[in-house]
Write an enzyme that holds these catalytic residues in place. Sequence first.
Site, PDB file in Angstrom:
ATOM      1  CE1 TYR A 156       6.951  -9.685  -6.617  1.00 59.05           C
ATOM      2  CE2 TYR A 156       4.939  -7.561  -7.040  1.00 59.05           C
ATOM      3  CZ  TYR A 156       5.593  -8.255  -6.398  1.00 59.05           C
ATOM      4  OH  TYR A 156       4.605  -9.453  -5.557  1.00 59.05           O
ATOM      5  CE  LYS A 163       1.465 -10.552  -3.821  1.00 59.90           C
ATOM      6  NZ  LYS A 163       1.187 -11.916  -3.591  1.00 59.90           N
TER       7      LYS A 163
HETATM    8  O1  0WD Z   1       9.918 -11.888  -1.273  1.00 61.00           O
HETATM    9  C1  0WD Z   1       9.252 -13.531  -1.195  1.00 61.00           C
HETATM   10  N1  0WD Z   1       8.961 -14.429  -1.236  1.00 61.00           N
HETATM   11  C2  0WD Z   1       7.802 -12.496  -1.610  1.00 61.00           C
HETATM   12  C3  0WD Z   1       6.627 -13.326  -1.158  1.00 61.00           C
HETATM   13  C4  0WD Z   1       7.868 -10.754  -0.608  1.00 61.00           C
HETATM   14  C5  0WD Z   1       6.152 -10.360  -0.430  1.00 61.00           C
HETATM   15  C6  0WD Z   1       4.771 -11.243  -0.518  1.00 61.00           C
HETATM   16  N2  0WD Z   1       4.874 -12.479  -1.342  1.00 61.00           N
HETATM   17  C7  0WD Z   1       4.148 -13.180  -1.518  1.00 61.00           C
HETATM   18  C8  0WD Z   1       4.123 -13.731  -2.579  1.00 61.00           C
HETATM   19  O2  0WD Z   1       3.892 -13.313  -3.718  1.00 61.00           O
HETATM   20  C9  0WD Z   1       2.708 -15.220  -1.888  1.00 61.00           C
HETATM   21  O3  0WD Z   1       1.476 -14.506  -1.918  1.00 61.00           O
HETATM   22  O4  0WD Z   1       3.781 -14.193  -0.121  1.00 61.00           O
HETATM   23  C10 0WD Z   1       2.987 -14.981  -0.851  1.00 61.00           C
HETATM   24  C11 0WD Z   1       3.257 -16.463  -0.678  1.00 61.00           C
HETATM   25  O5  0WD Z   1       4.884 -16.891  -1.209  1.00 61.00           O
HETATM   26  P1  0WD Z   1       6.516 -17.567  -0.823  1.00 61.00           P
HETATM   27  O6  0WD Z   1       6.198 -18.319   0.485  1.00 61.00           O
HETATM   28  O7  0WD Z   1       7.726 -16.584  -1.007  1.00 61.00           O
HETATM   29  O8  0WD Z   1       5.790 -18.627  -2.370  1.00 61.00           O
HETATM   30  P2  0WD Z   1       6.182 -20.225  -2.347  1.00 61.00           P
HETATM   31  O9  0WD Z   1       6.298 -20.828  -0.920  1.00 61.00           O
HETATM   32  O10 0WD Z   1       6.588 -20.504  -3.038  1.00 61.00           O
HETATM   33  O11 0WD Z   1       4.518 -20.556  -2.231  1.00 61.00           O
HETATM   34  C12 0WD Z   1       3.386 -20.034  -3.047  1.00 61.00           C
HETATM   35  C13 0WD Z   1       2.297 -21.189  -3.383  1.00 61.00           C
HETATM   36  C14 0WD Z   1       3.546 -22.147  -4.604  1.00 61.00           C
HETATM   37  O12 0WD Z   1       4.078 -22.714  -4.437  1.00 61.00           O
HETATM   38  P3  0WD Z   1       5.087 -23.504  -5.683  1.00 61.00           P
HETATM   39  O13 0WD Z   1       6.556 -22.788  -5.574  1.00 61.00           O
HETATM   40  O14 0WD Z   1       4.532 -25.121  -5.468  1.00 61.00           O
HETATM   41  O15 0WD Z   1       4.157 -22.939  -6.940  1.00 61.00           O
HETATM   42  O16 0WD Z   1       1.318 -20.807  -3.651  1.00 61.00           O
HETATM   43  C15 0WD Z   1       0.989 -21.982  -4.005  1.00 61.00           C
HETATM   44  C16 0WD Z   1       1.638 -23.424  -3.812  1.00 61.00           C
HETATM   45  O17 0WD Z   1       2.496 -23.349  -3.324  1.00 61.00           O
HETATM   46  N3  0WD Z   1      -0.149 -21.624  -5.084  1.00 61.00           N
HETATM   47  C17 0WD Z   1      -1.463 -22.379  -6.005  1.00 61.00           C
HETATM   48  N4  0WD Z   1      -1.959 -22.870  -4.220  1.00 61.00           N
HETATM   49  C18 0WD Z   1      -3.228 -23.265  -4.941  1.00 61.00           C
HETATM   50  N5  0WD Z   1      -3.194 -23.118  -6.291  1.00 61.00           N
HETATM   51  C19 0WD Z   1      -1.782 -21.969  -6.871  1.00 61.00           C
HETATM   52  C20 0WD Z   1      -2.418 -22.322  -7.185  1.00 61.00           C
HETATM   53  N6  0WD Z   1      -3.080 -23.041  -8.734  1.00 61.00           N
HETATM   54  N7  0WD Z   1      -0.973 -21.730  -7.420  1.00 61.00           N
HETATM   55  C21 0WD Z   1       0.494 -21.380  -6.415  1.00 61.00           C
END
Ligand code: 0WD
Length: 257
Positions: A156, A163
């Site tokens: 990580y 985080k």
């Molecule tokens: O196991 C997991 N998936 C966990 C996620 C466990 C614990 C926490 N998290 C957290 C992540 O660290 C994040 O903070 O939850 C949050 C959401 O994560 P997610 O739902 O797993 O991820 P995802 O569906 O990929 O959404 C995150 C989004 C990005 O998606 P992509 O895959 O296209 O990078 O963050 C956005 C983007 O839509 N993002 C941004 N939005 C605006 N400006 C930017 C940016 N520069 N960079 C990324």
Amino acid sequence: MGKLSGKIGVMMGVANDRSLAWAISQALYAEGAELVFTYLPGPSNERRVKKLLGPFQPKLLLPCDVQNDDDITAVFRTVGKTYGRIDMLLHSIAFAPPAELKKPYVQTSREGFHRAMDISVYSLVSACRAASAWMPPGGTILTITYFGAEKVMPGYNLMGVCKAALEHSVRYLAWDLGREKQIRVNALSAGPMRTLSSAGLAEFDQMLRHAARKACLNRNIEFEEIGATGLYLLSDASSGVTGEIVHVDAGYNIVGL
Ligand code: 0WD
């Protein structure tokens, strides 16, 4: 009439139907909230999010790269001017250059560190500032974190350090916005879920198996469980809760061995 009828929410970080932000959005919709979405600018992101949101017909779907202050200002000004208020903000955004996550933390580059901190941490500060200008007392803000903030989770790496900064930002933001405006700020610490961004983590499958074996409930968490706790933290049901990191991890974090 749902619990959130008449409430306006801004959802940042819905990328597809597996996004944690989508789990929470669905729970808020089920309670009658009016939601507005932002997406990372780019034709494929826009297409994906538009398709997902189609049946819900949100009034606003706005591009926002959180690295760009003008984007953030424009989003909250547009939402504020359209509705006159913002009651809820979900910040569910994180990013680190994949190459940085593949190497040991000690090898992190200055550029990679700054970019990851900017997108994953500073964006919350900036969004809180812009959103709170439109929030009445009782407004709520939620971000998403992971246990890698508290303990070393090999693989990580840089994101764990981001985080940790995010979680402590939640406490300082809760103090500032609580004193100033009676606005609450919390974080939901989610157990591992298979999403677009987690797919980039080395050994994610192994992490999932390990988490299920060690957790009190002897399993991983469900998408709907993220939605239910997100709803709690963004609604008046949690009116006395602020500055907290609430774990939704089937009890993983309390087990030592
Ligand atoms: O196991 C997991 N998936 C966990 C996620 C466990 C614990 C926490 N998290 C957290 C992540 O660290 C994040 O903070 O939850 C949050 C959401 O994560 P997610 O739902 O797993 O991820 P995802 O569906 O990929 O959404 C995150 C989004 C990005 O998606 P992509 O895959 O296209 O990078 O963050 C956005 C983007 O839509 N993002 C941004 N939005 C605006 N400006 C930017 C940016 N520069 N960079 C990324």
